[in-house]
Write an enzyme that holds these catalytic residues in place. Sequence first.
Site, PDB file in Angstrom:
ATOM      1  N   ASN A  28       0.941  -1.299   0.094  1.00  0.00           N
ATOM      2  CA  ASN A  28       0.079  -0.086  -0.038  1.00  0.00           C
ATOM      3  C   ASN A  28       0.690   1.550   0.054  1.00  0.00           C
ATOM      4  O   ASN A  28       2.047   0.917  -0.128  1.00  0.00           O
ATOM      5  CB  ASN A  28      -1.068  -0.014   1.147  1.00  0.00           C
ATOM      6  CG  ASN A  28      -0.294  -0.113   2.432  1.00  0.00           C
ATOM      7  OD1 ASN A  28       0.552   0.939   2.736  1.00  0.00           O
ATOM      8  ND2 ASN A  28      -0.338  -1.086   3.125  1.00  0.00           N
ATOM      9  N   ILE A  62      -1.909  -7.861  14.218  1.00  0.00           N
ATOM     10  CA  ILE A  62      -0.764  -7.728  15.123  1.00  0.00           C
ATOM     11  C   ILE A  62      -1.213  -6.657  16.402  1.00  0.00           C
ATOM     12  O   ILE A  62      -0.830  -6.966  17.451  1.00  0.00           O
ATOM     13  CB  ILE A  62       0.459  -6.774  14.389  1.00  0.00           C
ATOM     14  CG1 ILE A  62       0.823  -7.495  13.451  1.00  0.00           C
ATOM     15  CG2 ILE A  62       1.614  -6.715  15.343  1.00  0.00           C
ATOM     16  CD1 ILE A  62       1.843  -6.724  12.347  1.00  0.00           C
ATOM     17  N   LYS A  77     -10.518  -3.882  19.387  1.00  0.00           N
ATOM     18  CA  LYS A  77      -9.009  -4.283  19.590  1.00  0.00           C
ATOM     19  C   LYS A  77      -8.735  -4.150  21.040  1.00  0.00           C
ATOM     20  O   LYS A  77      -7.538  -4.450  21.391  1.00  0.00           O
ATOM     21  CB  LYS A  77      -8.113  -3.641  18.603  1.00  0.00           C
ATOM     22  CG  LYS A  77      -8.523  -3.892  17.147  1.00  0.00           C
ATOM     23  CD  LYS A  77      -7.598  -3.580  16.212  1.00  0.00           C
ATOM     24  CE  LYS A  77      -8.135  -3.664  14.935  1.00  0.00           C
ATOM     25  NZ  LYS A  77      -6.832  -3.898  13.723  1.00  0.00           N
TER      26      LYS A  77
HETATM   27  O1  PMT Z   1       3.126   5.906   6.529  1.00  0.00           O
HETATM   28  P1  PMT Z   1       2.190   7.636   6.241  1.00  0.00           P
HETATM   29  O2  PMT Z   1       2.334   7.752   4.618  1.00  0.00           O
HETATM   30  O3  PMT Z   1       2.961   8.475   6.833  1.00  0.00           O
HETATM   31  O4  PMT Z   1       0.853   7.459   6.482  1.00  0.00           O
HETATM   32  C1  PMT Z   1       0.342   7.249   7.871  1.00  0.00           C
HETATM   33  C2  PMT Z   1      -0.793   6.363   7.942  1.00  0.00           C
HETATM   34  C3  PMT Z   1      -2.238   7.013   7.084  1.00  0.00           C
HETATM   35  C4  PMT Z   1      -0.365   4.737   7.339  1.00  0.00           C
HETATM   36  C5  PMT Z   1      -1.242   6.107   9.348  1.00  0.00           C
HETATM   37  O5  PMT Z   1      -1.562   7.508   9.798  1.00  0.00           O
HETATM   38  C6  PMT Z   1      -2.345   5.306   9.557  1.00  0.00           C
HETATM   39  O6  PMT Z   1      -3.510   5.639   9.773  1.00  0.00           O
HETATM   40  N1  PMT Z   1      -2.109   3.986  10.114  1.00  0.00           N
HETATM   41  C7  PMT Z   1      -2.896   2.767  10.301  1.00  0.00           C
HETATM   42  C8  PMT Z   1      -3.135   2.228   8.984  1.00  0.00           C
HETATM   43  C9  PMT Z   1      -4.274   1.044   9.007  1.00  0.00           C
HETATM   44  O7  PMT Z   1      -3.708  -0.316   8.684  1.00  0.00           O
HETATM   45  O8  PMT Z   1      -5.272   1.092   9.443  1.00  0.00           O
HETATM   46  P2  PMT Z   1      -6.464   0.266   9.864  1.00  0.00           P
HETATM   47  O9  PMT Z   1      -7.541   1.176  10.118  1.00  0.00           O
HETATM   48  O10 PMT Z   1      -6.555  -0.583   8.554  1.00  0.00           O
HETATM   49  O11 PMT Z   1      -5.940  -0.581  11.088  1.00  0.00           O
HETATM   50  C10 PMT Z   1      -6.418  -0.470  12.415  1.00  0.00           C
HETATM   51  C11 PMT Z   1      -5.132  -0.489  13.374  1.00  0.00           C
HETATM   52  O12 PMT Z   1      -4.851  -2.268  13.197  1.00  0.00           O
HETATM   53  C12 PMT Z   1      -3.660   0.310  12.724  1.00  0.00           C
HETATM   54  O13 PMT Z   1      -3.444   0.599  14.106  1.00  0.00           O
HETATM   55  C13 PMT Z   1      -3.189  -0.943  12.209  1.00  0.00           C
HETATM   56  O14 PMT Z   1      -1.704  -0.797  12.249  1.00  0.00           O
HETATM   57  C14 PMT Z   1      -3.372  -2.218  12.762  1.00  0.00           C
HETATM   58  N2  PMT Z   1      -3.450  -3.609  12.171  1.00  0.00           N
HETATM   59  C15 PMT Z   1      -4.167  -3.626  11.099  1.00  0.00           C
HETATM   60  C16 PMT Z   1      -4.023  -4.860  10.231  1.00  0.00           C
HETATM   61  C17 PMT Z   1      -3.284  -5.868  10.736  1.00  0.00           C
HETATM   62  N3  PMT Z   1      -3.112  -7.041  10.215  1.00  0.00           N
HETATM   63  N4  PMT Z   1      -2.381  -5.610  11.940  1.00  0.00           N
HETATM   64  C18 PMT Z   1      -2.649  -4.665  12.540  1.00  0.00           C
HETATM   65  O15 PMT Z   1      -1.714  -4.520  13.583  1.00  0.00           O
END
Ligand code: PMT
Length: 399
Positions: A210, A308, A342
């Site tokens: 991504n 994670i 979570k």
């Molecule tokens: O890296 P940049 O270009 O600076 O951009 C920053 C960002 C937009 C990536 C950052 O600000 C952000 O929003 N990060 C979270 C991205 C994400 O995966 O969001 P999510 O809503 O899909 O996931 C929710 C949470 O679960 C997140 O904390 C993610 O790290 C975690 N996760 C998700 C899937 C997975 N398999 N394991 C996880 O730990």
Amino acid sequence: MLNFSNTNVLLCVTGGIAAYKSAEIIRLFKKDGADVRVVMTESAKEFITPLTLQAVSGNEIHDSLLDVKAESAMGHIELAKWADIILIAPCTAESLAKITHGRADDLMGSVILASNATSYIAPAMNTTMWLDKSTQENFQTLLSRGMNFIGPDEGEQACGDVGPGRLVEPEKIVELIKSDLHKGPLSGKTITITAGPTREQIDPVRYISNNSSGKMGYALAEAAKLQGANVNLVSGPVSLTANKGINLFKINSAAEMLNKVIECMESSDIFISCAAVADFKPANYSDTKIKKEDSESLEINLEKNHDILSEVSKRHNSAYIVGFAAETANVNDNANKKLNSKNLNMIISNDVSDKTIGFDSDDNEVHVITENETIFLKKDKKIKIAREILNIIALNIKS
Ligand code: PMT
């Protein structure tokens, strides 16, 4: 190694013989990564030229409160907000009196009044002036209000008198401020932060990933380091470099990230999951490059990666766990759902449908959501947003 990277230092130079040492103070701050701006009082200019301090700092000198041109470039309020640290060095008896009485009739007085930055005064004056009752009263008043003083040192003075009143040597001033900075609210804490994307290989040359650049996660790591934490940064493939002093672990896939995070969390107090972890990976990895000649279309079966963040919150319920929510609609509602599902202490929501923030931009705008409150952090550089997030985490851990 401790340094001042991403730290804005405002040096206020007042009119004493030790003003010539301000050039060395600027040089030392800059050598350690600070961005330095200089305010000069009118009398300071009698002792050292603005041109010298402009050349050493690399920034235009600020010397006037009522100059339309100066105010339209960076006015006194912007300057006050810009500064992370204000140092008044050398500070004369007159300037000390002025600061004590909150006078705002020049640029220095106004900036000091208008700023919430951590401030330091390094006095330098004749020993009799320093020991005079009124100067000592001013000194005590400022101390009681929480002002930080560096010195003065004792010794022989330019006028030949001997006693307290000498400016502390520039190296010592800069070292003291540096060690204060790194004694921040998170000192003694270990933080593990994830950043960037993960790559899920399809074959040796292709992968699913991504647009995460890692900027937000790296900014958090840097802000945490500046607040005195021991920082583990588990990073997907990005083109950024981590500052010295941050423990950087480079991984590719979500499975590798999970393993490294689990290892780091054995000795961590805080986890911030900023990485954009791929939710799915190819169910079957091909050891050899998939040939396009073999078929007209290609179907790739995907299977779910481990979550994670959920895994960490399950295993470490005494750690402070922070997630991010990258949403495109109903941003805070969805973030709240993730906070609960979570089992997190905090979630940071960002609207990734807005191209000027979130993925691969220098800025972000977020809501910091906990069970008890939602704090809006308006659009700003990621490093500033990161600092504010870390301040809120530090406060929550304390209470
Ligand atoms: O890296 P940049 O270009 O600076 O951009 C920053 C960002 C937009 C990536 C950052 O600000 C952000 O929003 N990060 C979270 C991205 C994400 O995966 O969001 P999510 O809503 O899909 O996931 C929710 C949470 O679960 C997140 O904390 C993610 O790290 C975690 N996760 C998700 C899937 C997975 N398999 N394991 C996880 O730990």
